[in-house]
Each structure stands twice: as C-alpha cells, then as structure tokens.
Write a protein that holds these residues in place. Structure first.
Motif, PDB file in Angstrom:
ATOM      1  N   CYS A 151       3.579  23.481  -1.845  1.00 51.75           N
ATOM      2  CA  CYS A 151       3.640  23.959  -1.093  1.00 51.75           C
ATOM      3  C   CYS A 151       2.678  24.304  -0.078  1.00 51.75           C
ATOM      4  N   PRO A 152       2.554  25.098   1.130  1.00 44.79           N
ATOM      5  CA  PRO A 152       3.453  24.955   1.864  1.00 44.79           C
ATOM      6  C   PRO A 152       4.425  23.612   2.677  1.00 44.79           C
ATOM      7  N   TYR A 153       5.506  24.325   2.320  1.00 51.48           N
ATOM      8  CA  TYR A 153       7.417  22.605   3.463  1.00 51.48           C
ATOM      9  C   TYR A 153       6.952  23.143   4.441  1.00 51.48           C
ATOM     10  N   GLY A 154       6.847  24.008   4.882  1.00 57.23           N
ATOM     11  CA  GLY A 154       6.828  24.287   6.952  1.00 57.23           C
ATOM     12  C   GLY A 154       6.140  23.460   7.760  1.00 57.23           C
ATOM     13  N   PRO A 155       4.473  23.012   7.211  1.00 54.21           N
ATOM     14  CA  PRO A 155       4.396  22.291   8.280  1.00 54.21           C
ATOM     15  C   PRO A 155       3.855  20.573   8.217  1.00 54.21           C
ATOM     16  N   ARG A 156       4.808  20.662   7.377  1.00 54.71           N
ATOM     17  CA  ARG A 156       5.450  19.128   6.319  1.00 54.71           C
ATOM     18  C   ARG A 156       6.536  18.538   7.714  1.00 54.71           C
ATOM     19  N   SER A 157       6.755  17.335   7.617  1.00 51.25           N
ATOM     20  CA  SER A 157       7.142  16.356   8.613  1.00 51.25           C
ATOM     21  C   SER A 157       9.335  16.900   7.477  1.00 51.25           C
ATOM     22  N   LYS A 158      10.364  16.387   8.433  1.00 48.16           N
ATOM     23  CA  LYS A 158      11.477  16.356   8.096  1.00 48.16           C
ATOM     24  C   LYS A 158      11.399  15.756   6.402  1.00 48.16           C
ATOM     25  N   GLU A 159      10.745  14.488   7.162  1.00 46.31           N
ATOM     26  CA  GLU A 159      11.318  13.312   5.507  1.00 46.31           C
ATOM     27  C   GLU A 159      10.608  13.825   4.460  1.00 46.31           C
ATOM     28  N   GLU A 160       9.218  13.930   4.752  1.00 44.21           N
ATOM     29  CA  GLU A 160       8.179  14.954   3.626  1.00 44.21           C
ATOM     30  C   GLU A 160       9.213  15.829   3.142  1.00 44.21           C
ATOM     31  N   VAL A 161       9.596  16.837   3.742  1.00 41.30           N
ATOM     32  CA  VAL A 161      10.300  17.890   2.907  1.00 41.30           C
ATOM     33  C   VAL A 161      11.496  17.134   1.627  1.00 41.30           C
ATOM     34  N   GLN A 162      12.922  16.446   2.790  1.00 39.62           N
ATOM     35  CA  GLN A 162      13.636  16.255   2.425  1.00 39.62           C
ATOM     36  C   GLN A 162      13.191  15.048   0.474  1.00 39.62           C
ATOM     37  N   GLN A 163      11.943  14.748   1.061  1.00 40.02           N
ATOM     38  CA  GLN A 163      11.848  13.907  -0.386  1.00 40.02           C
ATOM     39  C   GLN A 163      11.318  14.627  -1.132  1.00 40.02           C
ATOM     40  N   PHE A 164      10.660  15.500  -1.227  1.00 33.91           N
ATOM     41  CA  PHE A 164      10.226  16.478  -1.755  1.00 33.91           C
ATOM     42  C   PHE A 164      11.566  17.252  -2.873  1.00 33.91           C
ATOM     43  N   THR A 165      12.331  18.294  -1.936  1.00 35.83           N
ATOM     44  CA  THR A 165      13.811  18.404  -2.167  1.00 35.83           C
ATOM     45  C   THR A 165      14.387  17.560  -3.579  1.00 35.83           C
ATOM     46  N   TRP A 166      14.542  16.302  -2.775  1.00 39.81           N
ATOM     47  CA  TRP A 166      15.313  15.298  -3.865  1.00 39.81           C
ATOM     48  C   TRP A 166      15.107  15.202  -5.080  1.00 39.81           C
ATOM     49  N   GLU A 167      13.377  15.615  -5.404  1.00 37.05           N
ATOM     50  CA  GLU A 167      12.623  15.320  -6.469  1.00 37.05           C
ATOM     51  C   GLU A 167      12.986  16.125  -7.457  1.00 37.05           C
ATOM     52  N   MET A 168      12.450  17.808  -6.759  1.00 36.40           N
ATOM     53  CA  MET A 168      12.720  18.639  -7.203  1.00 36.40           C
ATOM     54  C   MET A 168      14.915  18.683  -7.690  1.00 36.40           C
ATOM     55  N   VAL A 169      15.332  18.337  -6.941  1.00 42.47           N
ATOM     56  CA  VAL A 169      16.955  18.017  -7.614  1.00 42.47           C
ATOM     57  C   VAL A 169      16.893  16.993  -8.489  1.00 42.47           C
ATOM     58  N   ASN A 170      16.876  16.076  -8.924  1.00 44.01           N
ATOM     59  CA  ASN A 170      16.289  15.617 -10.101  1.00 44.01           C
ATOM     60  C   ASN A 170      16.342  15.647 -11.115  1.00 44.01           C
ATOM     61  N   PHE A 171      15.105  16.790 -11.362  1.00 45.73           N
ATOM     62  CA  PHE A 171      14.280  17.150 -12.595  1.00 45.73           C
ATOM     63  C   PHE A 171      15.549  18.272 -12.710  1.00 45.73           C
ATOM     64  N   LEU A 172      15.483  19.273 -11.737  1.00 44.65           N
ATOM     65  CA  LEU A 172      17.108  19.558 -13.032  1.00 44.65           C
ATOM     66  C   LEU A 172      18.579  19.050 -13.256  1.00 44.65           C
ATOM     67  N   LEU A 173      18.883  18.069 -11.914  1.00 43.30           N
ATOM     68  CA  LEU A 173      19.696  17.759 -12.650  1.00 43.30           C
ATOM     69  C   LEU A 173      20.103  17.103 -13.588  1.00 43.30           C
ATOM     70  N   GLU A 174      18.726  16.320 -14.303  1.00 41.63           N
ATOM     71  CA  GLU A 174      18.837  15.924 -16.139  1.00 41.63           C
ATOM     72  C   GLU A 174      19.333  17.294 -17.105  1.00 41.63           C
ATOM     73  N   LYS A 175      19.142  18.317 -16.247  1.00 45.33           N
ATOM     74  CA  LYS A 175      19.267  19.842 -16.897  1.00 45.33           C
ATOM     75  C   LYS A 175      20.917  20.180 -17.391  1.00 45.33           C
ATOM     76  N   ASP A 176      21.623  19.300 -16.269  1.00 45.31           N
ATOM     77  CA  ASP A 176      22.631  19.486 -16.358  1.00 45.31           C
ATOM     78  C   ASP A 176      23.117  20.554 -15.544  1.00 45.31           C
ATOM     79  N   ILE A 177      22.895  20.877 -14.497  1.00 45.61           N
ATOM     80  CA  ILE A 177      22.660  22.197 -13.684  1.00 45.61           C
ATOM     81  C   ILE A 177      24.680  22.636 -12.884  1.00 45.61           C
TER      82      ILE A 177
END
Length: 274
Positions: free
Chosen positions: A39-65
């Motif tokens: 953090c913060p994501y605000g100054p980052r590029s669109k590509e970076e934000v998308q990558q970090f977001t998917w990494e977080m999502v994959n972490f949560l998908l392993e927990k069967d949300i």
C-alpha cells in the motif's frame, strides 16, 4: 464450515467496509485481506494494481469464498471487470454503490470526489455518476497524502487537519459541490477531520453502507445468504505490520466486534506465487 464472503483492500481502509458488512450481515463470515506491505495502490500502474489484486483474490479463493467484495476503489477501477469476467462467484466493487448514494443526496447536482491518483485518473467515478445522471457537474481531486497518513494511524489532530486543509483547498476554492464522495475506503477514517474542513453544509458519502446493502441483495438473489443461527469468527489477514493493523482495527471495531475477529499475517510468499 460455512462459506465466507471474501473482502480485499490495499490496506486497512477496507476495514470500514468489513465493519459495515458485519453490522448488516451478522450471520455471514468474512475473510479479509489487506495488502498493507504494498500500500498505497493509488500511484501504481493499472497493470501493477491488476496483478496485486489477482494475487489477493487467489489467496482468498483457496479459502473457498462464496462472494468477493473489492473494498478498494483503485482495485475496483482497474480490476473489477476482469474479476467479474473470470470468476464464477458474485463480485462487487465500491464505486457503483458510492455513486448511487451521492446521486440520492445531492440537491444542486454538483458532486465532488476525492480519491487516490489511480482512482481519479481512471475517471471511474465520473463515468459511473454521469452514466446514471448526465447533467451532474463532477469535480475530482487526487489526495495522495491521505492513505499513507491513515496507514500510520494519523486520523485526527493538528497534523491530520493541516494535511487535509492543504490537500482539499483547490477543490473547496473552485467547486460548488454540496456532496463529497470519499472515493477511497481509507478516507472514512479521516471523516471527522474532512467534515470539519469542508463544513457541515456538504454531505459526505462513504460507500461502505451502500456496498454492504448491495452485498446483502446479491447474496439473496443468488440464494447464498446464511439463514442458520450461526455467529462466525471472522478471519483478517495483513501482508504488512501486524501491530499497526491490529491498532487501527481497534479504532474501527469497538467491542464486542473485535472479539469476533482473528487477525493473522498473510503469507506473502504464497501471495506472490499465486
């Protein structure tokens, strides 16, 4: 174990959304992940934000949300569409609910937006507002100092007020807004300071309540609401400093809510390998 609602944010700001979800949906378990180390994501590029977001999502998908709430405006602006297209669970962001709330409250059709550089740059709020009501006049301002200040736990006092006054002065000088959208989930933690600077005549909109309300509706439509007598212990994860995360959590989750939460360090290695 009951399936949980997954909530992601770039840091601690999404805790304001999590708190409202817990209030409105007391029988639903939450699994929250705040990427405080990047953090913060605000100054980052669109590509970076998308990558970090998917990494977080994959972490949560392993927990069967069973549903994903993107409680980060920058991630919503840059990654929501991709998430909706590629996930087989319901996904909601915070921009549409916040926009609808602002339109409901404005009487002059002048709406202000403050957010991160990424959110303002994306024009996501402006587009969402004008898609609903084209005659709106929208003024947007990036506030890059706010997120780091919140992540350090500086929420009130002279330093916070000076930063808020200095940052918002261009918006207050040129805008005729009567409604101000807090276009970052970190900003509600500064709401008292922001309100004192902009004045009581301006209505401040936080998307947390609207997002929780919409989450409830979506769960109901998809027949995913938990209707059993089940009061869960929520799981919160941070990728950064655990002590600071816990300290800020305490300022948001007053007792007894904090007793319903376990807070742990997320495995960064697992995140980066996802």
């Amino acid at each position: 174990m009951k399936q949980a609602i997954g909530v992601i944010d770039s840091g601690v700001g999404g805790l304001t959304v999590a708190h409202e979800l817990m209030r409105q949906l007391p029988k639903e378990k939450l699994i929250y992940l705040g990427d405080t180390s990047r953090c913060p994501y605000g100054p980052r590029s669109k590509e970076e934000v998308q990558q970090f977001t998917w990494e977080m999502v994959n972490f949560l998908l392993e927990k069967d949300i069973k549903m994903l709430v993107v409680a980060c405006n920058t991630a919503t602006a840059f990654a929501l569409q991709s998430l909706k297209e590629n996930l087989n669970i319901p996904v909601i962001g915070v921009i549409q609910p916040g926009s609808r709330a602002a339109i409901k409250f404005t009487k002059t059709n002048h709406v202000g937006i403050i957010g991160t550089e990424g959110t303002v740059r994306s024009n996501a709020y402006t587009n969402a507002l004008k898609n609903i009501k084209d005659e709106l006049e929208v003024s947007a301002l990036a506030c890059p100092m706010f997120v780091p200040m919140v992540e350090q736990g500086i929420l009130e006092g002279q330093q916070a007020r000076e930063v808020v006054e200095d940052t918002l002065s261009p918006l207050l000088q040129y805008s005729k807004m009567d409604t101000l959208i807090l276009g970052c989930t970190h900003y509600p933690l500064l709401k008292n300071t922001i309100q004192s600077v902009v004045g009581e005549e301006i209505t401040i909109i936080s998307s947390s309540e609207e997002t929780a309300r919409e989450t409830s509706t979506i769960l109901d439509v998809h027949h995913l609401l938990n209707k059993d007598d089940y009061y869960p212990v929520h799981q919160f994860y941070t990728t950064g400093d655990l002590e600071i995360f816990i300290e800020i959590s305490r300022s948001i989750f007053k007792e007894p809510h904090l007793q319903m939460v376990t807070i742990e360090q997320a495995n960064l290695h697992q995140l980066q390998d996802s």
